[in-house]
Design a protein around this motif. Structure first.
Motif, PDB file in Angstrom:
ATOM      1  N   ILE A  63       6.625  -0.538   1.242  1.00  0.00           N
ATOM      2  CA  ILE A  63       5.963  -1.464   0.322  1.00  0.00           C
ATOM      3  C   ILE A  63       4.465  -1.162   0.308  1.00  0.00           C
ATOM      4  O   ILE A  63       3.839  -1.053   1.356  1.00  0.00           O
ATOM      5  N   GLY A  65       0.855  -2.666  -1.095  1.00  0.00           N
ATOM      6  CA  GLY A  65       0.217  -3.868  -1.617  1.00  0.00           C
ATOM      7  C   GLY A  65      -0.908  -3.499  -2.558  1.00  0.00           C
ATOM      8  O   GLY A  65      -1.595  -2.487  -2.380  1.00  0.00           O
ATOM      9  N   GLN A  80      -0.888  -2.353 -12.759  1.00  0.00           N
ATOM     10  CA  GLN A  80       0.503  -2.442 -12.307  1.00  0.00           C
ATOM     11  C   GLN A  80       1.334  -1.291 -12.858  1.00  0.00           C
ATOM     12  O   GLN A  80       2.154  -0.711 -12.145  1.00  0.00           O
ATOM     13  N   ASN A  93       8.244   0.102  -3.087  1.00  0.00           N
ATOM     14  CA  ASN A  93       8.109  -1.146  -3.825  1.00  0.00           C
ATOM     15  C   ASN A  93       6.643  -1.539  -3.881  1.00  0.00           C
ATOM     16  O   ASN A  93       5.838  -1.105  -3.045  1.00  0.00           O
ATOM     17  N   LEU A  95       3.817  -4.722  -4.104  1.00  0.00           N
ATOM     18  CA  LEU A  95       3.517  -6.144  -3.939  1.00  0.00           C
ATOM     19  C   LEU A  95       2.136  -6.412  -4.540  1.00  0.00           C
ATOM     20  O   LEU A  95       1.128  -5.891  -4.071  1.00  0.00           O
ATOM     21  N   HIS A  97      -0.953  -8.762  -5.119  1.00  0.00           N
ATOM     22  CA  HIS A  97      -1.522  -9.884  -4.373  1.00  0.00           C
ATOM     23  C   HIS A  97      -2.891 -10.279  -4.932  1.00  0.00           C
ATOM     24  O   HIS A  97      -3.877  -9.576  -4.720  1.00  0.00           O
ATOM     25  N   SER A 117       3.812  -9.218   5.574  1.00  0.00           N
ATOM     26  CA  SER A 117       4.490  -8.344   4.610  1.00  0.00           C
ATOM     27  C   SER A 117       4.807  -6.954   5.155  1.00  0.00           C
ATOM     28  O   SER A 117       5.517  -6.196   4.519  1.00  0.00           O
ATOM     29  N   LEU A 119       3.102  -4.295   5.187  1.00  0.00           N
ATOM     30  CA  LEU A 119       2.765  -3.292   4.178  1.00  0.00           C
ATOM     31  C   LEU A 119       2.480  -1.936   4.826  1.00  0.00           C
ATOM     32  O   LEU A 119       1.885  -1.865   5.889  1.00  0.00           O
TER      33      LEU A 119
END
Length: 337
Positions: A63, A65, A80, A93, A95, A97, A117, A119
Motif C-alpha cells: 500500500i 499512501g 490520483q 494499492n 490510500l 489521505h 496502515s 504503509l
C-alpha cells in the motif's frame, strides 16, 4: 477446485518461485520471454494473488499512501489518476489521505497513519512536498517517500516536478507579445512552492521587457475559486483597469472570467485572461482559457513508480526529474487595442 498458488504457477511455467514473484511485482531482472510466459500462465490458470498472504510473505502491505491538502478537486483527481496507474502496474494499492499542513498535530497524524496502515511508502503532494519538517520526520522513521512538485533540492529524495517558473515566464511573454503591459497577477497558496515559482516567472518576463512591476496589480489568492473571485473584484475595481489578468491556476482564472462577464466586459476584447495547470475547466468554459499545461498525472505516475522500485530494491541513483510546463493558447487572450 484446487486453489492456484504461486508454487503451482512456477511449476506449470517451468520457472522458479522467485521468478514468478518478480513478474508478479513487475521487478527487473526477468527476460521479456520469461515474463510473457509467466503472464500467460497467470491467465491460463486464472491466478489471483492473495494480497494479505503476499504482504506477510514479504513483510509488506503493498500500500502506498498519498498525502494531499489542495482546494482544487481537479488537481487531486489528476494526482490520483497518475498514482493509480503506477500502483496498478506494480500490483500495489493506493490510500488517499487528506491532511492540513498547518495543523499542529501534523507529525502525530502522519505517525499514526504509518502505524495503523502499515504503509510501504508515502507520496507527498504540495504543500507537504515542501515541508522540511515532515521530510526530516520520514527520514528519521526510515519511511520510503517521493516528492511531487517540490522546490526542495534534496539529493536523498525521489522528486518529480514541472518547470513552473519557465511556464509562467512563457505565458507572461505571450501576453506581452499581444501588446499587454498592464498585466495583473493573482498569486496562489502561500504554502505552495508553485506560488513563488509562478510569480517569479511573471516578474522575470516583465523585467526582461523593461515593464515595471506594479504592486497594485498583484493580488493574493490561494488556488481556490472563491479566492479568485475576491481577487478579481479588487483587480477589476482598479482605475485604470489592467488589460490582462494572469491567475496562478485555472480555477482562479475562471472566477475572473465570471466576474468580468457579470460586469459586461468582453473577453478577450476588453480583458485578456490566462490561467495555469490546464485543468478540465480551462477547456470546458467559454472562451476557453489560455493556460500552462502542468503534467500532474505524469509527475505523480513517475514519482509513485520510482517509489515502488525503491521499496522493492534500493536504487543506485536517486530519481530526480523536471518535466516541461507547456503553453496552450485559447480564446481568452487576444491583441490589446
Amino acid at each position: 477446485m484446487k486453489k492456484v498458488t504461486i508454487n503451482s504457477v512456477a511449476q506449470y511455467a517451468g520457472v522458479s518461485k522467485k521468478t514468478v514473484s518478480r513478474v508478479l511485482n513487475n521487478e527487473p531482472n526477468v527476460s521479456p520471454a520469461t515474463r510473457e510466459k509467466v503472464l500467460k500462465v497467470f491467465k491460463e490458470l486464472d491466478y489471483r494473488p492473495n494480497p494479505i498472504a503476499r504482504g506477510l510473505a514479504r513483510n509488506k502491505s503493498f500500500i502506498i499512501g498519498c498525502l494531499y491538502d489542495n482546494p482544487s478537486k481537479s488537481y487531486i483527481t489528476r494526482v490520483q489518476s497518475g498514482a493509480l496507474e503506477a500502483c496498478h502496474k506494480h500490483n500495489y494499492n493506493l490510500l488517499i489521505h487528506p491532511c492540513e499542513l498547518r495543523g499542529e498535530a501534523l507529525i502525530d497524524n502522519i505517525d499514526q497513519l504509518l502505524t495503523t496502515s502499515r504503509l510501504d511508502g508515502l507520496v507527498l503532494t504540495p504543500p507537504f512536498s515542501d515541508s522540511k519538517e515532515l521530510i526530516e520526520f520520514l527520514k528519521q522513521k526510515q519511511v520510503n517517500y517521493a516528492l511531487v512538485a517540490s522546490a526542495i533540492q534534496d539529493d536523498d529524495s525521489i522528486s518529480v516536478c514541472s518547470n513552473d517558473e519557465q511556464g509562467a515566464y512563457e505565458l507572461t511573454e505571450h501576453l506581452i507579445a499581444l501588446g499587454h503591459t498592464d498585466i495583473a497577477f493573482i498569486k496562489g497558496h502561500p504554502d505552495h512552492s508553485a506560488t513563488e515559482n509562478r510569480f517569479n516567472g511573471y516578474k522575470r518576463a516583465l523585467e526582461q521587457h523593461k515593464i515595471p512591476l506594479q504592486e497594485r496589480l498583484v493580488a493574493e489568492g490561494n488556488f481556490s475559486y472563491h479566492s479568485g473571485a475576491d481577487s478579481a473584484k479588487a483587480i477589476l475595481d482598479l482605475m485604470p483597469r489592467p488589460s490582462a489578468v494572469f491567475a496562478s491556476n485555472d480555477y482562479m482564472a475562471a472566477a475572473v472570467l465570471k466576474l468580468a462577464t457579470q460586469r459586461a466586459l468582453r473577453v478577450p476584447e476588453d480583458l485578456s485572461i490566462a490561467g495555469f495547470d490546464n485543468a478540465p475547466i480551462a477547456r470546458h468554459i467559454w472562451p476557453g482559457l489560455t493556460t500552462i499545461a502542468q503534467p500532474v498525472e505524469e509527475m505523480t505516475r513517475q514519482a509513485v513508480e520510482q517509489l515502488i522500485l525503491q521499496i522493492s530494491e534500493p536504487q543506485e541513483e536517486v530519481y530526480h526529474r523536471v518535466l516541461e510546463a507547456r503553453l496552450i493558447t485559447r480564446e481568452s487572450t487576444a491583441q490589446n487595442h
